[in-house]
Design a protein around this motif. Structure first.
Motif, PDB file in Angstrom:
ATOM      1  N   THR A  72       0.843  -1.210   0.000  1.00  0.00           N
ATOM      2  CA  THR A  72       0.000   0.000   0.000  1.00  0.00           C
ATOM      3  C   THR A  72       0.870   1.250   0.000  1.00  0.00           C
ATOM      4  O   THR A  72       0.648   2.189  -0.776  1.00  0.00           O
ATOM      5  CB  THR A  72      -0.899   0.008   1.265  1.00  0.00           C
ATOM      6  OG1 THR A  72      -1.708  -1.153   1.259  1.00  0.00           O
ATOM      7  CG2 THR A  72      -1.763   1.247   1.328  1.00  0.00           C
ATOM      8  N   GLN A  74       4.068   1.523  -0.819  1.00  0.00           N
ATOM      9  CA  GLN A  74       4.913   1.662  -2.007  1.00  0.00           C
ATOM     10  C   GLN A  74       4.102   2.171  -3.195  1.00  0.00           C
ATOM     11  O   GLN A  74       4.575   3.020  -3.957  1.00  0.00           O
ATOM     12  CB  GLN A  74       5.578   0.317  -2.361  1.00  0.00           C
ATOM     13  CG  GLN A  74       6.523  -0.208  -1.290  1.00  0.00           C
ATOM     14  CD  GLN A  74       7.550   0.821  -0.838  1.00  0.00           C
ATOM     15  OE1 GLN A  74       8.140   1.543  -1.649  1.00  0.00           O
ATOM     16  NE2 GLN A  74       7.761   0.920   0.465  1.00  0.00           N
ATOM     17  N   ARG A  75       2.886   1.664  -3.330  1.00  0.00           N
ATOM     18  CA  ARG A  75       2.006   2.150  -4.409  1.00  0.00           C
ATOM     19  C   ARG A  75       1.740   3.645  -4.238  1.00  0.00           C
ATOM     20  O   ARG A  75       1.812   4.418  -5.191  1.00  0.00           O
ATOM     21  CB  ARG A  75       0.666   1.417  -4.372  1.00  0.00           C
ATOM     22  CG  ARG A  75       0.665   0.066  -5.044  1.00  0.00           C
ATOM     23  CD  ARG A  75      -0.715  -0.571  -4.850  1.00  0.00           C
ATOM     24  NE  ARG A  75      -0.709  -1.960  -5.212  1.00  0.00           N
ATOM     25  CZ  ARG A  75      -0.960  -2.418  -6.437  1.00  0.00           C
ATOM     26  NH1 ARG A  75      -1.225  -1.570  -7.403  1.00  0.00           N
ATOM     27  NH2 ARG A  75      -0.932  -3.712  -6.702  1.00  0.00           N
ATOM     28  N   ALA A  76       1.401   4.031  -3.012  1.00  0.00           N
ATOM     29  CA  ALA A  76       1.112   5.443  -2.747  1.00  0.00           C
ATOM     30  C   ALA A  76       2.359   6.289  -2.974  1.00  0.00           C
ATOM     31  O   ALA A  76       2.282   7.394  -3.526  1.00  0.00           O
ATOM     32  CB  ALA A  76       0.603   5.609  -1.322  1.00  0.00           C
ATOM     33  N   ALA A  78       4.682   5.745  -5.049  1.00  0.00           N
ATOM     34  CA  ALA A  78       4.919   5.886  -6.483  1.00  0.00           C
ATOM     35  C   ALA A  78       3.914   6.843  -7.128  1.00  0.00           C
ATOM     36  O   ALA A  78       4.275   7.682  -7.957  1.00  0.00           O
ATOM     37  CB  ALA A  78       4.851   4.509  -7.140  1.00  0.00           C
ATOM     38  N   SER A  79       2.653   6.730  -6.687  1.00  0.00           N
ATOM     39  CA  SER A  79       1.623   7.536  -7.364  1.00  0.00           C
ATOM     40  C   SER A  79       1.522   8.960  -6.813  1.00  0.00           C
ATOM     41  O   SER A  79       1.187   9.889  -7.547  1.00  0.00           O
ATOM     42  CB  SER A  79       0.264   6.842  -7.264  1.00  0.00           C
ATOM     43  OG  SER A  79      -0.103   6.729  -5.910  1.00  0.00           O
ATOM     44  N   LEU A  80       1.794   9.133  -5.518  1.00  0.00           N
ATOM     45  CA  LEU A  80       1.639  10.468  -4.913  1.00  0.00           C
ATOM     46  C   LEU A  80       2.973  11.156  -4.644  1.00  0.00           C
ATOM     47  O   LEU A  80       3.009  12.254  -4.086  1.00  0.00           O
ATOM     48  CB  LEU A  80       0.886  10.355  -3.571  1.00  0.00           C
ATOM     49  CG  LEU A  80      -0.511   9.749  -3.597  1.00  0.00           C
ATOM     50  CD1 LEU A  80      -1.027   9.543  -2.175  1.00  0.00           C
ATOM     51  CD2 LEU A  80      -1.459  10.661  -4.361  1.00  0.00           C
ATOM     52  N   THR A 108       9.888   2.358  -3.308  1.00  0.00           N
ATOM     53  CA  THR A 108       9.699   3.532  -4.162  1.00  0.00           C
ATOM     54  C   THR A 108      10.096   4.830  -3.458  1.00  0.00           C
ATOM     55  O   THR A 108       9.988   5.899  -4.023  1.00  0.00           O
ATOM     56  CB  THR A 108       8.232   3.647  -4.611  1.00  0.00           C
ATOM     57  OG1 THR A 108       7.422   3.801  -3.445  1.00  0.00           O
ATOM     58  CG2 THR A 108       7.794   2.415  -5.386  1.00  0.00           C
TER      59      THR A 108
ATOM     60  N   ARG B   2      11.908  -0.085  -8.925  1.00  0.00           N
ATOM     61  CA  ARG B   2      11.396   0.679  -7.784  1.00  0.00           C
ATOM     62  C   ARG B   2      12.540   1.223  -6.946  1.00  0.00           C
ATOM     63  O   ARG B   2      12.479   2.331  -6.446  1.00  0.00           O
ATOM     64  CB  ARG B   2      10.510  -0.217  -6.931  1.00  0.00           C
ATOM     65  CG  ARG B   2       9.135  -0.373  -7.496  1.00  0.00           C
ATOM     66  CD  ARG B   2       8.347  -1.285  -6.626  1.00  0.00           C
ATOM     67  NE  ARG B   2       6.936  -1.184  -6.918  1.00  0.00           N
ATOM     68  CZ  ARG B   2       5.984  -1.786  -6.227  1.00  0.00           C
ATOM     69  NH1 ARG B   2       6.305  -2.537  -5.202  1.00  0.00           N
ATOM     70  NH2 ARG B   2       4.729  -1.659  -6.543  1.00  0.00           N
TER      71      ARG B   2
END
Lengths: 162, 211
Positions: A72, A74-76, A78-80, A108, B2
């Motif tokens: 969660t 790492q996704r955030a 990358a996107s934010l 990330t 990443r």
């Protein structure tokens, strides 16, 4: 009288998220830090992060709930990442193990080393994972002491203007 | 990929690092040191004392002095650093309280609702004692007790025979007198101090004895 008091306390806390910890630091300036990043390099300081919201996540490789929230975050990250600064702070762990973890699960955003635990103590960490949401002005707006998911992350990001 | 993204971010962050970037400074939290700068054996012993006043945040009811956890060990080291820098006990406790709240103090200070912690047990004891006293010695109970006492003594006078009384069944009287004679040593079963038994009864008893 005693029972009425207990019922009153229960009613007051009804609807409150038990994982949203009432830290004495919430509403106050985030304790400053200067910590070396995993993998080497110049120390990253809290001063250098002013100007946009910061998500400061204390974590460790030995902590199963940290792995649970890892994707969660790492996704955030990358996107934010352009609007919100995500940072990890390694809690009671070794750099080699952190590097191996990051190679395996990806990363990330940077994680910082806190070998003497001073940053963890300054932030009032009492276990991992714990995540602090700091607004652009450097004030802590929320503390979350549980694995974050997309929903709880979004809720807490709102508190720092996201 | 990443990890590469992370490295790029890090480079950007490190580029913003100020040469005089401060870490967390206790003086900013609790003011300038107010005590002497301790060292050597005095530092060691006093650090243990202060660590004993702090609750280990990751333990169950252990002080920082007693806990074997890494967190407690780090806190002990920080206590020593602060004492060596000249911070006094209250400043050190306040420094940790800034991060963990009053929870970190093993002895909550006497202020605000904390007074309840100290006063509630005493108040509870006093209240309990008062309730017990009221139940045992209260006016209603005392009145009931008095009434019961009066009733009892009245019935005693009305229903119970006197010490020298003889049963209404006159055939039993001699036996009662003999029992009294043997048990109390009263001559003829008649109390030497009390009022004499009725002459008829005594005569009757004597007649039966002779028979």
């Amino acid at each position: 009288m005693l029972i009425a008091g207990l019922v009153g306390v229960l009613l007051l806390n009804l609807g409150r998220d038990p994982h949203s910890i009432r830290s004495p630091l919430v509403g106050r300036p985030a304790p400053p830090f200067a910590l070396a990043p995993v993998g080497g390099g110049a120390p990253v300081t809290s001063e250098s992060l002013r100007g946009r919201p910061l998500v400061l996540n204390f974590w460790a490789t030995w902590c199963a709930p940290c792995l649970e929230e890892h994707e969660t975050l790492q996704r955030a990250g990358a996107s934010l990442g352009g609007d919100v600064q995500f940072l990890g702070v390694v809690y009671e762990d070794e750099e080699d193990r952190v590097k191996a973890f990051q190679r395996r699960y990806g990363s990330t955003y940077p994680s910082l080393l806190d070998p003497d635990g001073k940053a963890a103590i300054a932030y009032g960490v009492a276990g991992v994972p714990e995540t602090y949401f700091v607004d652009a002005g450097g004030v802590i707006r929320a503390k979350y002491a549980f694995p974050l998911n997309a929903e709880t992350l979004a809720e807490n990001l709102k508190k720092v203007g996201r | 990929m990443r990890t590469i993204a992370g490295a790029v971010l890090l480079a950007a962050l490190a580029g913003g690092v100020s040469a005089q970037a401060p870490a967390d400074d206790p003086a900013q939290v609790v003011g300038a040191p107010r005590g002497p700068r301790l060292q050597g054996a005095a530092l060691e012993s006093h650090a243990k004392e202060v660590a004993g006043l702090l609750r280990c945040p990751v333990c169950q009811g252990l002080s920082v002095a007693d806990s074997p956890s890494t967190m407690a060990s780090n806190m002990r080291a920080q206590v020593k650093d602060l004492l060596a820098a000249g911070y006094d006990d209250e400043q050190i406790l306040a420094y940790f309280e800034r991060s963990y709240g009053e929870f970190v103090r093993l002895k909550p200070p006497l202020r605000g609702v904390n007074w309840l912690v100290w006063l509630a047990p005493v108040a509870g004891l006093l209240l309990g004692a008062a309730v017990i006293a009221w139940v045992l010695r209260g006016p209603r109970h005392a009145a009931a007790e008095r009434a019961a006492g009066q009733e009892e003594s009245g019935s005693e006078r009305a229903d119970l025979p006197g010490p020298d009384a003889l049963p209404p069944d006159r055939s039993l009287a001699p036996y009662v007198l003999r029992v009294r004679e043997r048990a109390y040593g009263w001559p003829g079963g008649v109390s030497p101090e009390g009022p004499p038994a009725s002459p008829a009864a005594v005569a009757d008893h004597a007649a039966r004895d002779r028979a």
